[in-house]
Write a protein that holds these residues in place. Structure first.
Motif, PDB file in Angstrom:
ATOM      1  N   TRP A 161      30.663  47.652  30.429  1.00 23.34           N
ATOM      2  CA  TRP A 161      29.460  46.737  29.646  1.00 23.34           C
ATOM      3  C   TRP A 161      30.658  46.458  28.888  1.00 23.34           C
ATOM      4  O   TRP A 161      31.241  44.929  28.993  1.00 23.34           O
ATOM      5  CB  TRP A 161      28.251  47.042  29.393  1.00 23.34           C
ATOM      6  N   GLU A 162      31.248  47.033  27.769  1.00 22.29           N
ATOM      7  CA  GLU A 162      32.255  46.459  27.223  1.00 22.29           C
ATOM      8  C   GLU A 162      33.894  46.666  27.953  1.00 22.29           C
ATOM      9  O   GLU A 162      34.219  45.342  27.270  1.00 22.29           O
ATOM     10  CB  GLU A 162      32.462  47.992  25.781  1.00 22.29           C
ATOM     11  N   ARG A 163      34.291  46.893  28.957  1.00 23.69           N
ATOM     12  CA  ARG A 163      35.634  46.796  29.512  1.00 23.69           C
ATOM     13  C   ARG A 163      35.098  45.584  30.908  1.00 23.69           C
ATOM     14  O   ARG A 163      35.951  44.717  30.812  1.00 23.69           O
ATOM     15  CB  ARG A 163      35.841  47.783  30.496  1.00 23.69           C
ATOM     16  N   GLY A 164      34.167  44.803  30.795  1.00 21.77           N
ATOM     17  CA  GLY A 164      33.525  44.099  32.074  1.00 21.77           C
ATOM     18  C   GLY A 164      33.708  42.530  32.157  1.00 21.77           C
ATOM     19  O   GLY A 164      33.504  42.178  30.285  1.00 21.77           O
ATOM     20  N   ILE A 165      33.771  41.979  32.925  1.00 19.67           N
ATOM     21  CA  ILE A 165      34.354  40.848  32.427  1.00 19.67           C
ATOM     22  C   ILE A 165      32.530  39.842  33.049  1.00 19.67           C
ATOM     23  O   ILE A 165      32.694  40.127  34.592  1.00 19.67           O
ATOM     24  CB  ILE A 165      35.381  40.180  33.789  1.00 19.67           C
ATOM     25  N   ASP A 166      32.916  39.149  31.979  1.00 14.22           N
ATOM     26  CA  ASP A 166      31.282  38.199  32.029  1.00 14.22           C
ATOM     27  C   ASP A 166      31.622  37.582  33.428  1.00 14.22           C
ATOM     28  O   ASP A 166      32.517  36.856  34.036  1.00 14.22           O
ATOM     29  CB  ASP A 166      31.456  37.309  31.056  1.00 14.22           C
ATOM     30  N   HIS A 167      30.412  37.363  34.200  1.00 16.20           N
ATOM     31  CA  HIS A 167      30.515  36.845  35.747  1.00 16.20           C
ATOM     32  C   HIS A 167      30.888  35.177  35.671  1.00 16.20           C
ATOM     33  O   HIS A 167      31.834  35.173  36.624  1.00 16.20           O
ATOM     34  CB  HIS A 167      28.809  36.887  36.002  1.00 16.20           C
ATOM     35  N   GLU A 168      30.822  34.083  34.869  1.00 17.66           N
ATOM     36  CA  GLU A 168      31.278  33.202  34.845  1.00 17.66           C
ATOM     37  C   GLU A 168      32.821  33.127  34.854  1.00 17.66           C
ATOM     38  O   GLU A 168      33.171  31.855  35.153  1.00 17.66           O
ATOM     39  CB  GLU A 168      30.909  32.528  33.598  1.00 17.66           C
ATOM     40  N   LYS A 169      33.539  34.297  33.908  1.00 26.93           N
ATOM     41  CA  LYS A 169      34.689  34.338  34.079  1.00 26.93           C
ATOM     42  C   LYS A 169      35.240  34.806  34.844  1.00 26.93           C
ATOM     43  O   LYS A 169      36.786  35.143  35.289  1.00 26.93           O
ATOM     44  CB  LYS A 169      35.302  34.793  32.335  1.00 26.93           C
ATOM     45  N   TYR A 170      34.892  35.312  35.817  1.00 22.78           N
ATOM     46  CA  TYR A 170      35.298  37.046  37.274  1.00 22.78           C
ATOM     47  C   TYR A 170      35.788  36.157  37.906  1.00 22.78           C
ATOM     48  O   TYR A 170      34.960  35.287  38.386  1.00 22.78           O
ATOM     49  CB  TYR A 170      34.295  37.894  37.090  1.00 22.78           C
ATOM     50  N   GLU A 171      37.108  36.604  38.450  1.00 25.44           N
ATOM     51  CA  GLU A 171      37.679  35.470  39.646  1.00 25.44           C
ATOM     52  C   GLU A 171      37.713  36.838  40.950  1.00 25.44           C
ATOM     53  O   GLU A 171      38.201  38.123  40.726  1.00 25.44           O
ATOM     54  CB  GLU A 171      39.178  35.371  39.059  1.00 25.44           C
TER      55      GLU A 171
END
Length: 173
Positions: A161-171
């Protein structure tokens, strides 16, 4: 005494329900028709809620309305598999229902200690592992409240979670 079902675990959650997904392909028979439509070019229209709302989203709304924080993290290979491209295209529906979602490219997870199976963790007390065959078909569930396993899953989820990219920002790549 029979093990609780997923629905019982989710409806009994008081604070949190987190889900870690690490497979690139899931073979779920009930999705075949929707995946075929997606392959043919169909995309959900975010403004036409009635066309994409489904029972799972009612469960999310119900849990979130009770104060349960629902988070999902996906560790993914890039470029994304066809299945995960399909999932990404419709993931806004989960977010609209109140589920938080992050994506972590697998190359960014190499130094993380992750369990061997996808899981749900409810209220930092109960882990439900999802088992799949080599083709991504669900085969069984395993439930544990073993404190060491719960702690391992909690740490693994939070690291992703800490390293993950929020869905709205993930390309997707």
């Amino acid at each position: 005494m029979a093990a609780p079902t997923f629905d019982e675990l989710l409806s009994g959650a008081a604070e949190s329900a987190v889900h870690l997904e690490m497979r690139d392909v899931y073979t779920v028979e009930s999705e075949n028709e929707r995946i075929a439509a997606w392959r043919a070019g169909h995309r959900y229209d975010p403004t036409d809620r009635g066309s994409w709302w489904r029972p799972w989203l009612d469960r999310v709304v119900e849990a979130v309305s009770r104060g349960v924080e629902m988070r999902r993290a996906r560790v993914v290979s890039e470029p994304l598999s066809e299945y995960l491209r399909y999932c990404h295209s419709k993931a806004f529906t989960n977010v609209a229902a109140g589920e938080q979602l992050r994506w972590l490219p697998r190359r960014s997870a190499s130094d993380l200690a992750l369990p061997g199976n996808d899981f749900w963790l409810f209220d930092e007390q109960t882990v439900l592992f999802n088992h799949f065959d080599g083709e991504g078909r669900p085969t069984s569930l395993e439930i544990t409240t073993d404190p060491r396993t719960v702690e391992m899953c909690q740490r693994a989820f939070e690291a992703v979670w800490e390293r993950g990219i929020d869905h709205e920002k993930y390309e997707p790549r």
